[in-house]
Enzyme design. Sequence first.
Site, mmCIF file in Angstrom:
data_model
loop_
_atom_site.group_PDB
_atom_site.id
_atom_site.type_symbol
_atom_site.label_atom_id
_atom_site.label_comp_id
_atom_site.label_asym_id
_atom_site.label_seq_id
_atom_site.Cartn_x
_atom_site.Cartn_y
_atom_site.Cartn_z
ATOM 1 N N GLU A 89 0.845 -1.199 0.000
ATOM 2 C CA GLU A 89 0.000 0.000 0.000
ATOM 3 C C GLU A 89 0.876 1.243 0.000
ATOM 4 O O GLU A 89 0.407 2.336 0.277
ATOM 5 C CB GLU A 89 -1.005 -0.025 1.157
ATOM 6 C CG GLU A 89 -0.423 -0.115 2.534
ATOM 7 C CD GLU A 89 -1.525 -0.161 3.589
ATOM 8 O OE1 GLU A 89 -2.083 -1.248 3.785
ATOM 9 O OE2 GLU A 89 -1.837 0.869 4.191
ATOM 10 N N CYS A 121 -3.136 -4.799 3.947
ATOM 11 C CA CYS A 121 -2.058 -5.639 4.480
ATOM 12 C C CYS A 121 -2.000 -7.042 3.912
ATOM 13 O O CYS A 121 -1.129 -7.821 4.278
ATOM 14 C CB CYS A 121 -2.147 -5.708 6.002
ATOM 15 S SG CYS A 121 -1.855 -4.111 6.768
ATOM 16 N N THR A 162 3.358 2.088 15.377
ATOM 17 C CA THR A 162 3.599 0.763 14.798
ATOM 18 C C THR A 162 3.882 0.736 13.302
ATOM 19 O O THR A 162 4.406 -0.262 12.805
ATOM 20 C CB THR A 162 2.370 -0.145 15.037
ATOM 21 O OG1 THR A 162 1.207 0.531 14.538
ATOM 22 C CG2 THR A 162 2.193 -0.470 16.503
ATOM 23 N N ARG A 209 -11.510 0.949 17.526
ATOM 24 C CA ARG A 209 -11.815 -0.384 18.054
ATOM 25 C C ARG A 209 -12.504 -1.285 17.027
ATOM 26 O O ARG A 209 -12.464 -2.512 17.141
ATOM 27 C CB ARG A 209 -12.686 -0.250 19.310
ATOM 28 C CG ARG A 209 -11.929 0.296 20.503
ATOM 29 C CD ARG A 209 -12.858 0.590 21.653
ATOM 30 N NE ARG A 209 -13.491 -0.634 22.154
ATOM 31 C CZ ARG A 209 -12.994 -1.346 23.153
ATOM 32 N NH1 ARG A 209 -11.902 -0.979 23.748
ATOM 33 N NH2 ARG A 209 -13.613 -2.432 23.549
ATOM 34 N N HIS A 244 -1.096 -12.224 10.812
ATOM 35 C CA HIS A 244 -0.849 -10.808 10.570
ATOM 36 C C HIS A 244 -0.668 -10.112 11.918
ATOM 37 O O HIS A 244 -1.350 -10.436 12.892
ATOM 38 C CB HIS A 244 -2.000 -10.171 9.784
ATOM 39 C CG HIS A 244 -1.807 -8.690 9.607
ATOM 40 N ND1 HIS A 244 -0.694 -8.179 9.009
ATOM 41 C CD2 HIS A 244 -2.564 -7.629 9.999
ATOM 42 C CE1 HIS A 244 -0.770 -6.853 9.026
ATOM 43 N NE2 HIS A 244 -1.900 -6.493 9.618
ATOM 44 N N LYS A 249 -0.468 -7.391 20.691
ATOM 45 C CA LYS A 249 -1.642 -7.971 21.343
ATOM 46 C C LYS A 249 -2.507 -8.817 20.392
ATOM 47 O O LYS A 249 -2.914 -9.921 20.737
ATOM 48 C CB LYS A 249 -2.478 -6.827 21.938
ATOM 49 C CG LYS A 249 -3.616 -7.297 22.826
ATOM 50 C CD LYS A 249 -4.189 -6.150 23.644
ATOM 51 C CE LYS A 249 -5.113 -5.296 22.787
ATOM 52 N NZ LYS A 249 -5.666 -4.157 23.554
ATOM 53 N N ASN A 276 4.589 -2.958 12.462
ATOM 54 C CA ASN A 276 3.670 -3.558 11.499
ATOM 55 C C ASN A 276 4.168 -3.240 10.097
ATOM 56 O O ASN A 276 4.166 -2.083 9.690
ATOM 57 C CB ASN A 276 2.265 -2.976 11.716
ATOM 58 C CG ASN A 276 1.244 -3.537 10.746
ATOM 59 O OD1 ASN A 276 1.550 -4.421 9.945
ATOM 60 N ND2 ASN A 276 0.028 -3.014 10.823
ATOM 61 N N SER A 306 -7.080 -5.063 5.596
ATOM 62 C CA SER A 306 -8.272 -4.275 5.896
ATOM 63 C C SER A 306 -9.120 -4.111 4.655
ATOM 64 O O SER A 306 -8.620 -4.054 3.540
ATOM 65 C CB SER A 306 -7.873 -2.905 6.439
ATOM 66 O OG SER A 306 -7.326 -3.050 7.723
#
Lengths: 356, 135
Positions: A89, A121, A162, A209, A244, A249, A276, A306
Amino acid sequence: MTPKNETLLIPSRPVGIIGYGAYVPRYRLPATEVARIWKGGKGGLPIKEKSVPGLDEDVVTMSIEAARNALARAQIDASDLRAVWVGSESHPYAVKPTSTIVAEAIGAVPSTQAADWEFACKAGTEALVAAMGLVGSEMAEYALAIGMDTAQGRPGDALEYTAGAGGAAYIIGPAEESLAVIEAAYSYVTDTPDFWRRAGAKYPEHGSRFTGEPAYFEHITQAAKALMEASGTTPADYQWAVFHQPNTKFPTRVAKMLGFSKEQIEPGLLVPLIGNTYAGAAIIGLTATLDIARPGDRILVTSFGSGAGSDAFSIRVTDAISERSGRAPKTQEYIARRTEIDYATYVRMRGKITLK
Amino acid sequence: MEIPRHWRLRKQRYGLVGEVCPHCEAKIFPPRDVCPDCGKEAKTKFSFSGQGEVYSYTTIYNAPSGFEANVPYTVALVKLEEGPLVTAQLTDVAEEEVEIGMPVEMVTRRLHQDGDERGLLVYGYKFRPIGFAAH
């Protein structure tokens, strides 16, 4: 493998990975630096540090180095590649292929496909599945699939901690020549708007979120479960697993949800040290895992892009790994080659200072 | 705009592709079709390994047009293991780390953009210290 399930992606000619190569730029921005500038040094940190490309690096130059590493392991002539595909990307041009520059630099031109892939991604694993098809249909003996990114994060945004740089290149070829056979793949895709960047926009937008449960966790668990169910495997059948990794977390939690242990994901969990790497994230986790894998090991890899979707792969390492893994720098060697920078150097390197 | 020149030089710039003299075996870079050693025609392509060492170097603080954004940067004469001496930027290295005789390897990097942010991106060889354990 149990009887073929029609949703699994299995080519009629068995295929595998002939060579692989990683790339990580040498600069590192500690997450504490982002917190120092934007949070008064307070708050939790999603990773330890992220990789930052140098002033003269982009997806083209990074893909070239990863591709050269893959060729060194495969020991094939670049002119035998019938496809050079780059998923990202962060393609340097809006219009003009990254892939033609990479193909020219490694000597794959002119008798080859060349194209740039986009799917946030999972652009890299999209290219990987396509390469399986090209080789699996016997249209080609070898195809090169790359996932590479110099990810963008708005200054001060959660993503700035990240958004890293790096990725990996894979040469797909006939199974009998491979260092790891790709037994099957499975793709799970829906329209889920968790993260996007509009044309012309410099930085992406995300649903905070919302990027978790309905996006990352839903797609990865569905893809990995479907692949294991259709191929009659369970987490116990895999020595290693790679997911991925947008932060530390998420992959740790999704591994637990699916029944994989911390030990199984440990070699491929690179996000704490490089950030990332977007289109490169799952597949550079795989290069690090292949670096330490032994013949007979099985690896489950599941990407996430995504928008949204996941590609899951079941991979079995062959005897050829022992001879080939040492032919090019290992992923951990790139990670160890580290120069720490501060936030000011980072904003300069990433072009966030405008000179006019 | 220098599109034809960038296009013509792409092979030598991206991958250090030069020539080898079919008469005296001299390795030639940049390619010039005539052997500088024996004076005979030499058009056979040769890909250099990219391994070499720093023969001499200097650091640029006042860059020529088109390279201002990268200052300070170090330019070196690199003695390739096959013989030729090439001028190139060093990368992934701080000036104080550079020394004569330092082993380096070729990498393909972004050299500059042609004109402004609307222009062509120009890629080519640079050299960096050999930073990995033997493999």
